[in-house]
Design an enzyme around this catalytic site. Structure first.
Site, PDB file in Angstrom:
ATOM      1  N   ASP A  18      41.613  37.036  36.056  1.00 17.87           N
ATOM      2  CA  ASP A  18      40.840  38.154  36.688  1.00 17.87           C
ATOM      3  C   ASP A  18      41.943  39.692  36.696  1.00 17.87           C
ATOM      4  OD1 ASP A  18      39.041  36.694  37.297  1.00 17.87           O
ATOM      5  OD2 ASP A  18      38.457  36.897  38.955  1.00 17.87           O
ATOM      6  N   LYS A 104      32.788  34.983  34.495  1.00 19.19           N
ATOM      7  CA  LYS A 104      32.209  34.209  35.875  1.00 19.19           C
ATOM      8  C   LYS A 104      31.619  35.270  36.518  1.00 19.19           C
ATOM      9  CE  LYS A 104      36.650  34.388  38.191  1.00 19.19           C
ATOM     10  NZ  LYS A 104      36.347  35.355  39.140  1.00 19.19           N
ATOM     11  N   CYS A 143      40.367  33.961  43.644  1.00 20.47           N
ATOM     12  CA  CYS A 143      39.968  33.347  42.496  1.00 20.47           C
ATOM     13  C   CYS A 143      41.109  32.405  41.806  1.00 20.47           C
ATOM     14  CB  CYS A 143      39.881  34.406  41.467  1.00 20.47           C
ATOM     15  SG  CYS A 143      38.093  34.951  41.862  1.00 20.47           S
TER      16      CYS A 143
HETATM   17  C1  VGL Z   1      37.919  38.012  43.782  1.00 20.40           C
HETATM   18  C2  VGL Z   1      37.219  38.819  45.447  1.00 20.40           C
HETATM   19  C3  VGL Z   1      35.946  38.978  44.838  1.00 20.40           C
HETATM   20  C4  VGL Z   1      39.170  37.628  42.867  1.00 20.40           C
HETATM   21  C5  VGL Z   1      36.666  38.222  43.174  1.00 20.40           C
HETATM   22  O1  VGL Z   1      39.203  37.722  41.592  1.00 20.40           O
HETATM   23  O2  VGL Z   1      39.892  37.085  43.319  1.00 20.40           O
HETATM   24  N1  VGL Z   1      38.262  38.386  44.848  1.00 20.40           N
HETATM   25  N2  VGL Z   1      35.685  38.504  43.741  1.00 20.40           N
END
Ligand code: VGL
Ligand code: ZN
Length: 203
Positions: A18, A104, A143
């Protein structure tokens, strides 16, 4: 110090979690000091790609009415809406040409922190003979943590690179607790200096 150098082999893969603008400083869910991981991740990708080893990059890829957003009673401000600038990977990352993107959490009514959740990642890794994954990216306490939990449940060896991950830290210490939890699941902690390929040859 580094008594156990890491020797990469053909069953290793790198998972970059991410690394999107919304999770970087200035983004809608900016992770504090998240930009500090750009350089170490570029070094890691260079190591893996240089040896012909696969690099996977996950991305949070939400519809605009995603259930994790505050408007729907979720915990987060809107972030990583598919096909927006905030959902794009940082252009400061030098992804190898054959990098594999794993999207995802792309349906409105379910969230997925793990890059394995609802994706073809585990099948893809197995088809390519991968048995050990090296995990880095954002965020340590969401994540990255959930990806490592699922990697272990799927039987993969895991190495985590704390210098190449940062935490949201909604509560102080969340990131450190996540690292301890991943270690407790059998993840090995390593740093770039541990990679044999990066170590100076003794004179
Ligand atoms: C994430 C919060 C909400 C992450 C994703 O990638 O860690 N954190 N969505
Ligand atoms: Zn999200």
């Amino acid at each position: 110090m580094h008594m156990n150098p890491i020797q990469l082999n053909e069953t290793d893969a790198l998972l970059v979690i991410d690394m999107q603008y919304d999770f970087l400083p200035g983004g809608s869910l900016g992770v504090p000091r998240g930009d500090e991981v750009l350089a170490p991740i570029n070094s890691l990708m260079g190591l893996f790609a240089g040896r012909g080893l696969p690099v996977y990059a996950s991305r949070d890829w939400h519809p605009e009415d995603h259930c994790s957003f505050t408007a729907r009673g979720g915990p987060w401000p809107p972030h990583c809406v598919a096909d927006t600038e905030g959902a794009a990977f940082s252009k400061e990352l030098a992804f190898p040409a054959d990098m594999v993107t794993i999207s995802k959490a792309d349906s409105a009514d379910a969230d997925a922190y793990s890059a394995f959740n609802g994706t073809a990642l585990a099948d893809h890794l197995r088809q390519h003979g991968v048995t050990r994954v090296f995990v880095c990216g954002l965020a340590t306490d969401y994540c990255v943590l959930n990806t490592v939990i699922d990697a272990r449940e799927n039987g993969f060896e895991v190495v985590i690179l704390p210098e190449a991950m940062r935490a949201v830290d909604v509560a102080a210490g969340d990131g450190e607790r996540a690292i301890a939890r991943m270690a407790g699941l059998g993840a090995r902690l390593a740093e770039l200096a541990d990679f044999a390929d990066l170590r100076a040859t003794p004179a």
